[in-house]
Design an enzyme around this catalytic site. Structure first.
Site, mmCIF file in Angstrom:
data_model
loop_
_atom_site.group_PDB
_atom_site.id
_atom_site.type_symbol
_atom_site.label_atom_id
_atom_site.label_comp_id
_atom_site.label_asym_id
_atom_site.label_seq_id
_atom_site.Cartn_x
_atom_site.Cartn_y
_atom_site.Cartn_z
ATOM 1 N N ASP A 78 0.885 -1.161 0.000
ATOM 2 C CA ASP A 78 0.000 0.000 0.000
ATOM 3 C C ASP A 78 0.927 1.215 0.000
ATOM 4 O O ASP A 78 1.733 1.371 0.932
ATOM 5 C CB ASP A 78 -0.885 -0.030 1.266
ATOM 6 N N VAL A 79 0.853 2.057 -1.011
ATOM 7 C CA VAL A 79 1.816 3.171 -1.108
ATOM 8 C C VAL A 79 1.714 4.133 0.075
ATOM 9 O O VAL A 79 2.654 4.876 0.349
ATOM 10 C CB VAL A 79 1.698 3.963 -2.443
ATOM 11 N N TYR A 136 -6.684 16.986 -7.015
ATOM 12 C CA TYR A 136 -6.010 16.060 -7.930
ATOM 13 C C TYR A 136 -4.962 16.819 -8.749
ATOM 14 O O TYR A 136 -3.804 16.406 -8.837
ATOM 15 C CB TYR A 136 -7.047 15.410 -8.849
ATOM 16 N N THR A 177 -9.886 3.799 -18.074
ATOM 17 C CA THR A 177 -9.548 2.896 -16.957
ATOM 18 C C THR A 177 -10.650 3.029 -15.899
ATOM 19 O O THR A 177 -11.485 3.937 -15.984
ATOM 20 C CB THR A 177 -8.220 3.317 -16.296
HETATM 21 N N1 LIG Z 1 -6.760 7.280 -16.575
HETATM 22 C C1 LIG Z 1 -6.426 8.505 -16.927
HETATM 23 O O1 LIG Z 1 -7.066 9.144 -17.771
HETATM 24 C C2 LIG Z 1 -5.245 9.182 -16.287
HETATM 25 C C3 LIG Z 1 -4.855 10.432 -16.795
HETATM 26 C C4 LIG Z 1 -3.766 11.073 -16.237
HETATM 27 C C5 LIG Z 1 -3.065 10.475 -15.223
HETATM 28 N N2 LIG Z 1 -3.450 9.266 -14.738
HETATM 29 C C6 LIG Z 1 -2.673 8.694 -13.646
HETATM 30 O O2 LIG Z 1 -2.232 7.405 -14.026
HETATM 31 C C7 LIG Z 1 -2.126 6.578 -12.880
HETATM 32 C C8 LIG Z 1 -2.924 5.318 -13.115
HETATM 33 O O3 LIG Z 1 -4.249 5.712 -13.391
HETATM 34 P P1 LIG Z 1 -5.361 4.680 -13.832
HETATM 35 O O4 LIG Z 1 -6.290 5.431 -14.668
HETATM 36 O O5 LIG Z 1 -4.754 3.445 -14.311
HETATM 37 O O6 LIG Z 1 -6.051 4.447 -12.400
HETATM 38 P P2 LIG Z 1 -6.855 3.177 -11.840
HETATM 39 O O7 LIG Z 1 -7.496 2.455 -12.965
HETATM 40 O O8 LIG Z 1 -7.690 3.686 -10.736
HETATM 41 O O9 LIG Z 1 -5.664 2.256 -11.239
HETATM 42 C C9 LIG Z 1 -4.974 2.744 -10.116
HETATM 43 C C10 LIG Z 1 -3.873 1.784 -9.726
HETATM 44 O O10 LIG Z 1 -3.221 2.341 -8.572
HETATM 45 C C11 LIG Z 1 -3.269 1.411 -7.509
HETATM 46 N N3 LIG Z 1 -3.407 2.080 -6.223
HETATM 47 C C12 LIG Z 1 -4.334 2.983 -5.835
HETATM 48 N N4 LIG Z 1 -4.171 3.293 -4.547
HETATM 49 C C13 LIG Z 1 -3.106 2.558 -4.114
HETATM 50 C C14 LIG Z 1 -2.445 2.432 -2.872
HETATM 51 N N5 LIG Z 1 -2.850 3.116 -1.778
HETATM 52 N N6 LIG Z 1 -1.394 1.601 -2.782
HETATM 53 C C15 LIG Z 1 -0.979 0.895 -3.859
HETATM 54 N N7 LIG Z 1 -1.555 0.974 -5.057
HETATM 55 C C16 LIG Z 1 -2.607 1.796 -5.179
HETATM 56 C C17 LIG Z 1 -4.503 0.531 -7.801
HETATM 57 O O11 LIG Z 1 -4.368 -0.742 -7.198
HETATM 58 P P3 LIG Z 1 -5.056 -1.257 -5.830
HETATM 59 O O12 LIG Z 1 -6.436 -0.690 -5.765
HETATM 60 O O13 LIG Z 1 -4.989 -2.759 -5.997
HETATM 61 O O14 LIG Z 1 -4.152 -0.787 -4.740
HETATM 62 C C18 LIG Z 1 -4.400 0.421 -9.326
HETATM 63 O O15 LIG Z 1 -3.465 -0.576 -9.650
HETATM 64 C C19 LIG Z 1 -2.618 7.415 -11.702
HETATM 65 O O16 LIG Z 1 -1.519 7.987 -11.047
HETATM 66 C C20 LIG Z 1 -3.458 8.487 -12.376
HETATM 67 O O17 LIG Z 1 -3.531 9.670 -11.620
HETATM 68 C C21 LIG Z 1 -4.526 8.601 -15.240
#
Ligand SMILES: NC(=O)c1ccc[n+]([C@@H]2O[C@H](COP(=O)([O-])OP(=O)(O)OC[C@H]3O[C@@H](n4cnc5c(N)ncnc54)[C@H](OP(=O)(O)O)[C@@H]3O)[C@@H](O)[C@H]2O)c1
Length: 296
Positions: free
Chosen positions: A89-90, A196, A231
């Site tokens: 957990d980060v 955010y 996602t």
């Molecule tokens: N999707 C977009 O459009 C977008 C755009 C810009 C930036 N981003 C960034 O890209 C990254 C990934 O986004 P995503 O869209 O793939 O998000 P997502 O689908 O919600 O996936 C988030 C990932 O982070 C992990 N996570 C969340 N809280 C955590 C914690 N406390 N400890 C360890 N792992 C944790 C989750 O795993 P668990 O729940 O298993 O812990 C999951 O693997 C994020 O930093 C997000 O801000 C996304």
């Protein structure tokens, strides 16, 4: 001299050896492919991180997958012989260090660590209302200090916890790289992104500074700024997302551009280039353009 001091002295000595980029060419050392490389993906259970982990396994890399949900990590690993599952957990620095130890014991170090983990909470500077002791949502994204702190705990402090575990390994090796996933939401202040966007702006600045400190030691530093990617994180959004990308495409571009030695990886370009332009405008024009484009 203690071992830690010796390591620091050796890293400083190497700093003078590492050739720094000139005016042209990649800002990080390019490398030829991922086959056999040891990559630690933090935030690999679903979303962009899972797509990156799958893509890496397909390219022949050895992949350590971390996040909280172990069953999902195992599903992404799919029993692959080159996959290693190390839950964490980060927000819990001890669990991050314990996972780093698992990775180090298995591989003796790593070539690349990607900190993808993050969360999203919509928030505006609008006040909610309490009726009979209950928090009534006037606006789904109203101001809430506890939720703001929670988001920073994951998106900012969580990343620092990861860096705390990654840095000693990279510094000792004097090689390898670290990539931090921020967001184009960190470029300019956007509506509903009150906290955010702030967390991501902090990560952009942090990663820029990290580059200045680590690149002279021969360590690659990558800033990854996605636009909208499909996602679980964005599937909650209730507005039309321009230039929405598939997670698989986001993963491919991320890995290709890191291998090519980019410092900033941003996508999709047809969206992110506009935001980069917006960032450069004088505030009078920038703030008006954001208001006009978002209607907020
Ligand atoms: N999707 C977009 O459009 C977008 C755009 C810009 C930036 N981003 C960034 O890209 C990254 C990934 O986004 P995503 O869209 O793939 O998000 P997502 O689908 O919600 O996936 C988030 C990932 O982070 C992990 N996570 C969340 N809280 C955590 C914690 N406390 N400890 C360890 N792992 C944790 C989750 O795993 P668990 O729940 O298993 O812990 C999951 O693997 C994020 O930093 C997000 O801000 C996304």
């Amino acid at each position: 001299m203690s071992t830690a001091l010796q390591r620091q002295a050796a890293a400083r000595a190497r700093a003078h050896d590492a050739p720094m980029p000139g005016l042209f060419g990649p800002l990080n050392p390019p490398f030829a492919g991922y086959r056999g490389r040891r990559v630690w993906v933090i935030g690999a259970s679903y979303g962009i991180g899972a797509a990156i982990a799958r893509d890496l396994l397909g390219r022949g890399a050895r992949v350590a997958l971390s996040a909280r949900k172990e069953a999902l990590l195992r599903a992404v690993a799919g029993g692959h012989g080159d996959a290693l599952v190390a839950p964490l957990d980060v927000t819990d620095v001890a669990s991050v260090h314990a996972a780093a130890k698992v990775v180090e014991r298995a591989w003796g170090g790593f070539d690349l660590a990607l900190v993808v983990a993050g969360t999203h909470i919509e928030m505006r500077a609008h006040l909610g209302m309490t009726v009979g002791g209950r928090d009534v949502e006037l606006d789904a994204a109203h101001w809430n200090l506890a939720r703001a702190r929670q988001l920073l705990e994951v998106n900012l402090h969580g990343v620092l916890n990861c860096v705390d575990a990654i840095l000693p390994v990279l510094t000792r090796q004097g090689s390898g790289g670290i990539g931090i996933v921020s967001s184009v939401a960190g470029y300019v202040g956007l509506p509903r992104s009150l906290i955010y966007g702030a967390s991501k702006a902090a990560l952009i600045n942090f990663t820029e500074s990290l580059y200045g400190d680590l690149r002279p030691q021969g360590i690659g530093v990558y800033l990854i700024n996605p636009g909208f990617v499909d996602t679980p994180l964005t599937q909650k959004n209730r507005f039309a997302m321009p230039a929405l990308m598939r997670a698989e495409d986001a993963a491919r571009v991320t890995l290709d551009e890191i291998a090519a030695g980019a410092f900033e990886v941003h996508y999709p370009k047809r969206f992110t280039r506009w935001l980069k332009l917006l960032r450069m405008l004088p505030y009078r024009l920038q703030l008006a353009a954001v208001r006009r484009a978002t209607g907020a």
